[in-house]
Design an enzyme around this catalytic site. Sequence first.
Site, short mmCIF file in Angstrom:
data_model
loop_
_atom_site.label_atom_id
_atom_site.label_comp_id
_atom_site.label_asym_id
_atom_site.label_seq_id
_atom_site.Cartn_x
_atom_site.Cartn_y
_atom_site.Cartn_z
N ASP A 1 2.98 -4.44 8.03
CA ASP A 1 1.76 -3.65 7.85
C ASP A 1 0.59 -4.59 8.08
O ASP A 1 0.26 -5.42 7.24
CB ASP A 1 1.74 -3.08 6.43
CG ASP A 1 0.44 -2.36 6.10
OD1 ASP A 1 -0.51 -2.43 6.92
OD2 ASP A 1 0.37 -1.74 5.03
N LYS B 1 -10.16 0.03 10.98
CA LYS B 1 -10.40 -1.18 10.18
C LYS B 1 -10.71 -2.39 11.06
O LYS B 1 -10.84 -3.50 10.56
CB LYS B 1 -9.18 -1.47 9.30
CG LYS B 1 -8.94 -0.38 8.23
CD LYS B 1 -7.80 -0.78 7.30
CE LYS B 1 -7.19 0.40 6.58
NZ LYS B 1 -7.81 0.70 5.29
N HIS C 1 0.86 -1.18 0.00
CA HIS C 1 0.00 0.00 0.00
C HIS C 1 0.91 1.25 0.00
O HIS C 1 1.99 1.21 0.58
CB HIS C 1 -0.84 -0.06 1.28
CG HIS C 1 -1.92 0.98 1.40
ND1 HIS C 1 -1.67 2.28 1.79
CD2 HIS C 1 -3.26 0.90 1.22
CE1 HIS C 1 -2.81 2.95 1.84
NE2 HIS C 1 -3.79 2.14 1.50
N CYS D 1 -4.74 2.57 -3.54
CA CYS D 1 -3.43 3.02 -3.03
C CYS D 1 -2.35 1.99 -3.33
O CYS D 1 -1.51 1.67 -2.48
CB CYS D 1 -3.50 3.31 -1.53
SG CYS D 1 -4.51 4.72 -1.16
C1 PLP Z 1 -2.56 -2.71 3.57
C2 PLP Z 1 -2.81 -1.32 4.07
N1 PLP Z 1 -1.80 -0.60 4.57
C3 PLP Z 1 -1.97 0.64 5.04
C4 PLP Z 1 -3.20 1.26 5.01
C5 PLP Z 1 -3.31 2.65 5.54
O1 PLP Z 1 -4.11 2.70 6.68
P1 PLP Z 1 -4.65 4.11 7.22
O2 PLP Z 1 -5.25 4.81 6.04
O3 PLP Z 1 -5.65 3.76 8.25
O4 PLP Z 1 -3.47 4.85 7.77
C6 PLP Z 1 -4.29 0.54 4.48
C7 PLP Z 1 -5.65 1.10 4.41
O5 PLP Z 1 -5.94 2.14 3.89
C8 PLP Z 1 -4.09 -0.76 4.00
O6 PLP Z 1 -5.09 -1.46 3.48
#
Ligand code: PLP
Lengths: 151, 151, 425, 425
Positions: free
Chosen positions: D215, D241, D135, D381
């Site tokens: 992550d 989440k 991501h 993303c």
């Molecule tokens: C795999 C992964 N990493 C990182 C994130 C980033 O999380 P956040 O937007 O809550 O900081 C997300 C979700 O958006 C994700 O699905």
Amino acid sequence: MSADLSELYQQVILDHNKRPRNRGKLPTANRVAHGDNPTCGDQCNVYLRLDGDRIAEISFDGSGCAISQASASLMTTQVKGRTGPEVESLYRQFHHIVTSGETPDEISDLAAFAGVHTFPARIKCATLGWHATLNALKGDAADATTEKHTD
Amino acid sequence: MSADLSELYQQVILDHNKRPRNRGKLPTANRVAHGDNPTCGDQCNVYLRLDGDRIAEISFDGSGCAISQASASLMTTQVKGRTGPEVESLYRQFHHIVTSGETPDEISDLAAFAGVHTFPARIKCATLGWHATLNALKGDAADATTEKHTD
Amino acid sequence: MNPALHSALVAGPAADRWKNVRADFPILHQDVHGKPLVYLDNAATAHKPRAVIDALVRFYERDNSNVHRGLHALSMRATDAYEGARARVARFINAADPSEIIFTRGTTESVNLVARSVAATLRPGDVILCTEMEHHSNLVPWQQAARASGATLEFVPVLGTDAEGGLDLAALDALLTPHVKVFAFTHISNTLGCINPVAELCRRARAVGALSVIDAAQSIGHGPLDVRALGADYVAFSGHKMCGPTGIGVLYGRRALLDKLAPDETGGGMVVTVDYAGAKWKPAPERFEAGTPNVADAVALGAACDYLDALGRPEIARHDEALAALAYEKLSALPGIRLLGPRAGGARRGLVSFAFADVHAHDIVTFADEDGVALRGGHHCNQPLMRKLGLTSTTRASFYVYNTEQEIDVLVASLRRILKFFGSA
Amino acid sequence: MNPALHSALVAGPAADRWKNVRADFPILHQDVHGKPLVYLDNAATAHKPRAVIDALVRFYERDNSNVHRGLHALSMRATDAYEGARARVARFINAADPSEIIFTRGTTESVNLVARSVAATLRPGDVILCTEMEHHSNLVPWQQAARASGATLEFVPVLGTDAEGGLDLAALDALLTPHVKVFAFTHISNTLGCINPVAELCRRARAVGALSVIDAAQSIGHGPLDVRALGADYVAFSGHKMCGPTGIGVLYGRRALLDKLAPDETGGGMVVTVDYAGAKWKPAPERFEAGTPNVADAVALGAACDYLDALGRPEIARHDEALAALAYEKLSALPGIRLLGPRAGGARRGLVSFAFADVHAHDIVTFADEDGVALRGGHHCNQPLMRKLGLTSTTRASFYVYNTEQEIDVLVASLRRILKFFGSA
Ligand SMILES: Cc1ncc(COP(=O)(O)O)c(C=O)c1O
Ligand SMILES: Cc1ncc(COP(=O)(O)O)c(C=O)c1O
């Protein structure tokens, strides 16, 4: 005044706060340590003259609440003449008193601090001087801060 | 299918989406610009041959949803033969249509996009190709992204 | 009591709306140690009116979704609510455009964001100017910026043995040289209660080409704040001190500056394009909001803006000034008390901080708590100023819209009992 | 449907508790465009059970106060609640000690924190290893760390035209050299749905002396996670989440590492002593939590931990795997569909993402929304991976504890209508 509060501010504590024992710098000190309670700005310096492994003389200065000042004052009267391991053992008993409120018979005046256990935020005040002394005994140049300990 | 949705996906739009006009690279282009919709990854390249201040030829490629592809396709048919200021004025009318849903008489096929106004998140799709063209006309080397505009 | 203060509190067309304020705050209606809660720790955090709590519940029960990248109904509603909150905050401080509002966790993060991003543009020889009364959160980040860039950190002195003279504006002439690139100062001191002349400070910063950064943590909820009238470049504040939830705050930055500022945190949502080798940033405000934002708390912050504007911000300022003045007056009568900040009649709002030679702030706070009175004792994240004033801690009483004159009487009576117990009165 | 999947969903002692899950989530009981909401956008954010919303309300109505520096009743209650939440999260991931839990805004901030703090220890010649499926939030901060330190960023490739082969573990031998100082990888891909062998990846990172950074954004709420069993050095995740509120997340770090790590943000609450010239830091976790923390949302995150543990995390994993497998199976039958990630029977949990040659994800999401079905369309993303797979966007259906088999049928029926409208079926 509530029972908890008069338990916390016992006569012994008020007395040590008003007329602290062994307060001031110790010209003959061969060990010094500084203690900080960063959450409130309390400070305590402890000055020791170690004679062999025994505390021959001790004094403290600094600033803080009645609990921290009285505890440091009382501590000086209790540790004088003792060795490092003896002080550590005494601290363990003191720590048990202030966290549990239990007061084993053998421990004289320290039991006055049993009331602290109902005010958990004040435990750090009660242990500040002790931490400084333990550090001074260890010859630990690092400052003692109550944040680094798990009281 | 709801009224809003069939208003959004009008026949004109579906037709341009299925059979885009002026799609592909333009070998004779003397201006090129790239558009990005970063929220969804839609992309649009616009190729122009400017003859004096007029668009003599135009084409586009890229990828995106039915709205963005149809809008880019229709846009090419509308701006061909026009000058920069004329295209800008046309864009202002188009922007008014997609944000307000109002369709002034003079504007022929562009009115097909009036349904976009009930889907505000899709406005950026409808304007992507236009932004690229406006940038190409300005000779602006910077990429167009729909984020930099206040549609 | 002083009749002038009294009429300032209860007279005028705003009188009615103040009568029911306490009913808006569920938390106030509880006993502490068997006594009605008298909450005087508002400079640390304010309580939340029903309307703000309801906004949170409503969001989670109806509109919860991730923002920006979604096209379905909930996501569009959540995006509208989030961007609506941004526009609402922009209106609250009269920003020129919603894109000048960056949502952060609070004042501390806002200052870190601007300090780090600006540090990248500083060099040895440049000066960052602070004041001697800054909260650690508007001091340590600038120390770090100075360290990272080689710039020098200097301070506008505070005047008077009790800091009663406020900032030494006469010293500004010598301090505000063209080497100064940033001038960071607080609007209202969280320890002294003084109101600094921020419009003048912004003007003088601009005159030498320095960026002005206002720490508005203590002022934002306590009166009007118009970033354009002030001519401020950056303004930092926290939601939790203005009836909003914890975890949300704001960095306001002038659009022209934000467009040139490098991002701080990076990740999803703040990029236009990314490949394995690198990324290109979106413009402000997205550039500065990496990751899923704190949507619900931003929405509730918007509700807090509504609440405060409905009460009337000039009226809030008058109320909080009147209570602080009254408290200063009544506390002055206590034997041996040392009061910090402006003397009676000075520009003070929202709080009073004081010390006794023989009774420590912690003992006061513990005793007052037994009377239901919530105070703060300590260095108030203001250690260097404390040291300069020869103190390690003070006791602070801080007021907000729901506090009353009667509560000041409860405070004073409690302090009298404490002084008596410790043999000081 | 596949009878094996069906029995995995409804059999066993956990069967009962699943029956009433939907009743716990107020937001689910609404119509969208006149159709019952079918929320399949859980990988973006999950909804909140009544218990979590109540925890927020209770905090603001009873215990709200600033933490750490207070001695009055509310402040002590708030501190206990906040530190209690830290201990609760530590238990949730089996951390050795609560001080290993740093509260952040979310995964993105957690990764930024560790990437920036670790970057200070890297030099040219060092390697940061990521994977091709990260991501943006676990990619761009490492690009920045590489840029700041002169280190090189490398990537573990993804195998297969649809990334169905997952990470190329065979390539690891060559990539995981002693130059690698950090190995950052996702537990579950938010685009592919694949479950990576994180225990093995941690072990192999450790073998070459590299820090492992997981992550866990997509895994934390979807099954058990034991940081000690995994042997992870750092783990990042978001509350929103996993049934928690927005604005709160966690960076787990092994105590021995945190004690040596430089702070990221600075300000109040993370310092021992401050003077005008500089400051000394507290140990972890305070060192990494400058300013007033997001107290209320941390407390509510603790309630989310309670909720998920009561449901049973192995059961949640089975449920989310069964739904993903069922969705994969049913979607496979659609004409022209291209499904990403593990093939049927592969290690997949919680989501399915897919594309059609002729119908764009945005059009699908807009149409599905008219049927009450909330989907996500876009690059998720994950732009570099999309580009590698020759795509600009996919449609993603993602599942959580409250989703049902019937909702998958609604999804498939909606997709069939859409394909028909666009003349693709
Ligand atoms: C795999 C992964 N990493 C990182 C994130 C980033 O999380 P956040 O937007 O809550 O900081 C997300 C979700 O958006 C994700 O699905
Ligand atoms: C003047 C001032 N600046 C900054 C801060 C920091 O605000 P926060 O802790 O909400 O980040 C505070 C409050 O703690 C404050 O009073």
